[in-house]
Motif scaffolding. Structure first.
Motif: not given
Length: 365
Positions: A132, A141, A119, A112-113, A116, A145, A137-138, A84
């Motif tokens: 998840c 990402f 994933y 990136t979205a 995500y 970014c 996790l957010l 990514t």
């Protein structure tokens, strides 16, 4: 040698993506000592309902499967983030080359979205959905970014700045080259008319041998001057051969009141300097000094080791006999010579002046 092109090649960006992947999942790496015992314990509790004869074997098998799944998903997470980041870097560096921040951050955020979302779908499909929908996790990402946007923006700014510097350097070189051409154009007519005066004197004196020798030397001088625009650097030997013809013309013109003392080491004759370096210096001495029976000029041209740098230099010096009337000149001779040295040799000439002597020091390369 390090260059921005090497840094931004696809292979280099992939390697950088792998390194940044380690940085992004570092919290997961730090969590390994706590995650593994928890998986083993969870697997052991799951196998507790088995019959006694197979209880131990089932527990080991379940633990092995659980740990294998854990490590496989760990590697998947690492590779997913690395790829990514690699894709985001390619977009920010290869695709968006101008420092337009708004467009850059919008495209990076969209990609990136999508990553995500992919994933999460992959995690749910293999039933590894424990992280998840976590803030952790957010945040990973978001960090990926932002880092890719900043790296891409900084690279774009550097590239634009580098292009401006190269353009300025190109314009400087073109300007200096035009000044070199202007110098040659100034020398030709100026020298031509002075030489005609000397030739007129010989013709009137009816000295055929000296007249023929003068014409021969004049031909050599003009040939060298006319070919100078095709030359950049010449050996000191070539420049001295030109000076040999040029000084003969001056000695005839000034009836031996202008002479030359040349002291050059044989080892320095193969060293180089810009073409026509000696001509403006000799011409400068002739224009600015009175030359007559009471003021004879003896120009000394010699090589020596420079006391500051230790390099071999050529010194051109003459005594100072100021004219009663200040000569009318454009003053570009030494300026153009200095500019040509900076252009061709990347060194500066030095001028040393005392009450009695004017000396110019020319670096040799």
């Amino acid at each position: 040698m390090f260059t921005i092109k090497k840094f931004t090649s696809v292979q280099a960006l992939l390697l950088f993506g792998l390194l940044m992947g380690v940085f992004i999942i570092y919290p997961n790496i730090a969590q390994i000592p706590w995650d593994i015992p928890r998986h083993v314990q969870s697997a052991g509790e799951g196998g507790g309902a088995m019959q006694v004869p197979v209880h131990t074997m089932n527990i080991k098998h379940v633990c092995f499967e659980s740990l294998t799944g854990y490590w496989l998903f760990f590697v998947f997470r690492y590779l997913f983030f690395s790829i990514t980041i690699w894709v985001l870097l390619i977009i920010n560096i290869k695709k968006i080359k101008q420092p337009v921040f708004a467009r850059r951050i919008f495209l990076t955020a969209v990609v990136t979205a999508l990553a995500y979302g992919l994933y999460i779908l992959t995690s749910l499909s293999i039933k590894k959905h424990i992280d998840c929908f976590t803030i952790h996790l957010l945040f990973q990402f978001v960090v990926a970014c932002v880092l890719c946007v900043l790296i891409g923006y900084a690279t774009a700014l550097y590239s634009v700045q580098r292009e401006k510097e190269l353009e300025i350097e190109r314009l400087k070189r073109e300007t200096l080259q035009s000044r070199c051409d202007a110098l040659a154009n100034q020398i030709n007519p100026h020298f031509f008319f002075n030489s005609l005066n000397g030739l007129t004197y010989l013709v009137r004196s009816d000295d055929k041998e000296r007249t023929l020798e003068f014409v021969n030397k004049l031909s050599n001088v003009f040939r060298f001057i006319l070919q100078s625009d095709k030359k950049g650097l010449v050996t000191l030997s070539e420049e001295l051969n030109f000076l040999d013809s040029f000084r003969y013309l001056l000695e005839v013109r000034f009836a031996d009141k202008l002479t030359f003392d040349i002291r050059v080491d044989e080892s320095a004759t193969t060293m180089k300097l810009p073409v026509l370096s000696l001509l403006p210096l000799v011409d400068n001495a002739v224009v600015h000094n009175a030359i007559d029976s009471e003021h004879k000029i003896r120009m000394v041209i010699a090589t020596r080791s420079d006391s500051d740098s230790g390099e071999t230099v050529l010194t051109v010096s003459n005594p100072i006999y100021p004219k009663l009337e200040k000569p009318v000149t454009n003053g570009t001779g030494l300026t153009n010579l200095s500019a040509r040295y900076q252009l061709m040799v990347h060194k500066d000439i030095r001028i040393e002046k005392t009450d009695d002597t004017f000396t110019v020091i020319l670096p040799l390369s």
